[in-house]
Design a protein around this motif. Structure first.
Motif, PDB file in Angstrom:
ATOM      1  N   ILE A 173       0.317  -1.311  -0.049  1.00  0.00           N
ATOM      2  CA  ILE A 173       0.423  -0.043  -0.106  1.00  0.00           C
ATOM      3  C   ILE A 173       0.847   1.071   0.239  1.00  0.00           C
ATOM      4  N   ARG A 174       1.406   1.053   0.661  1.00  0.00           N
ATOM      5  CA  ARG A 174       3.238   2.620   1.170  1.00  0.00           C
ATOM      6  C   ARG A 174       3.248   2.240  -0.903  1.00  0.00           C
ATOM      7  N   ARG A 175       4.091   1.398  -1.102  1.00  0.00           N
ATOM      8  CA  ARG A 175       4.547   1.767  -2.244  1.00  0.00           C
ATOM      9  C   ARG A 175       3.990   1.636  -3.324  1.00  0.00           C
ATOM     10  N   LEU A 176       2.238   1.027  -3.601  1.00  0.00           N
ATOM     11  CA  LEU A 176       1.130   1.725  -4.882  1.00  0.00           C
ATOM     12  C   LEU A 176       0.740   3.546  -4.043  1.00  0.00           C
ATOM     13  N   ASP A 179      -1.320   6.417   8.009  1.00  0.00           N
ATOM     14  CA  ASP A 179      -1.982   5.219   8.304  1.00  0.00           C
ATOM     15  C   ASP A 179      -3.182   4.469   8.747  1.00  0.00           C
ATOM     16  N   ASP A 180      -3.715   5.217   9.067  1.00  0.00           N
ATOM     17  CA  ASP A 180      -4.906   4.925   9.345  1.00  0.00           C
ATOM     18  C   ASP A 180      -5.842   4.444   7.683  1.00  0.00           C
ATOM     19  N   GLN A 181      -6.007   5.240   6.940  1.00  0.00           N
ATOM     20  CA  GLN A 181      -6.182   5.602   5.291  1.00  0.00           C
ATOM     21  C   GLN A 181      -5.450   4.580   4.323  1.00  0.00           C
ATOM     22  N   GLY A 182      -4.276   4.069   4.947  1.00  0.00           N
ATOM     23  CA  GLY A 182      -3.618   2.649   4.845  1.00  0.00           C
ATOM     24  C   GLY A 182      -4.057   1.744   4.847  1.00  0.00           C
TER      25      GLY A 182
END
Length: 99
Positions: free
Chosen positions: A8-11, A21-24
């Protein structure tokens, strides 16, 4: 196929999104739910099932209202290309933008 928080961080980085972090975590849950649904649908044996021409056809007989495929507008290519700076064999010529 389950995604990880690193995925998710990479995308988000590739999409130039700034996620908390919550949205992720919410995005991770939703995307993994989507992939679970896709896997469930892929597991269904559809051998021998005829494709439907329309979703309503599964419920009742339906005749599709299709129109004849005929040109409804006159050909105006020559008139449209008269103002073009460069034309060859009926095609617009444009400058190369990628080397």
């Amino acid at each position: 196929m389950a995604l990880t928080p690193d995925d998710i961080r990479r995308l988000a980085h590739l999409a130039r999104l700034e996620l908390s972090d919550d949205q992720g975590e919410r995005l991770l849950t939703r995307l993994n739910g989507f992939f679970d649904l896709v896997e469930t649908m892929r597991a269904v044996d559809t051998a021998g099932v005829e494709p439907l021409p329309h979703p309503i056809a599964a419920v009742r007989d339906m005749a599709l209202r299709l129109r004849d495929d005929v040109a409804s507008e006159p050909d105006q290519r020559a008139a449209n290309q008269r103002s073009a700076p460069a034309v060859e064999d009926g095609l617009f010529l444009v400058p190369r933008v990628i080397e």
